[in-house]
Design a protein around this motif. Sequence first.
Motif: not given
Length: 196
Positions: A31, A61, A65, A109, A137
């Motif tokens: 990520s 992202l 994460s 994504e 990802v």
Amino acid sequence: MEAFRNMSHAEKMSCLWMGVLVLSSLYIVCSWVAAGNTHVSCSSESEVKTPTIDHNLAFVLVWHSLLVAAFGVGSTYVMKKKRSSFGVGLVIGATAVISSFTFCVSVMEGSEIRQKKKLTELCNLEEDLSLSSDTAVVVLGIFLAILYVGFGIMLYQSKENLFEHEALIDNENESGYPSQSFQESTNPYQNAPTVI
């Protein structure tokens, strides 16, 4: 495979949770790499190609994460050190939320990969835009969402077994209240005269 079948339910949950933590670590690294990928903006009339970073996607992202890392650390702490009915219920609920959020980020994504492929054709780029971290990802996010759901289901099914050694209900006096919640304490004002 035979060794997995002979495992107890708790051992299977531990193995699944270790898999979640390993995939979470890989997901976090991918990520952060995907957040730093550059994009190209160009139009059919102009030949100007300016490399930029999509800050909106980068924020999502990085933030996701951090949530994945916090969920892993917090759930491990609850399951190892502070196992209570409230804590386990909180982990089950957080598992549902983080799995759906992980799936949504993976879909986002995936659309980013599609958009990068279109930009490569539209801008007539000599080299393709970097897609490997974005693809990682997507794949890791989908597997992670499935593992989160599996862990949440296993945790929900075995919630009674998690507390078999803990006395959550004080059954000695059949009060029905959690033990140690309403213990008698020494109150210094208990026998004090009433003042009008």
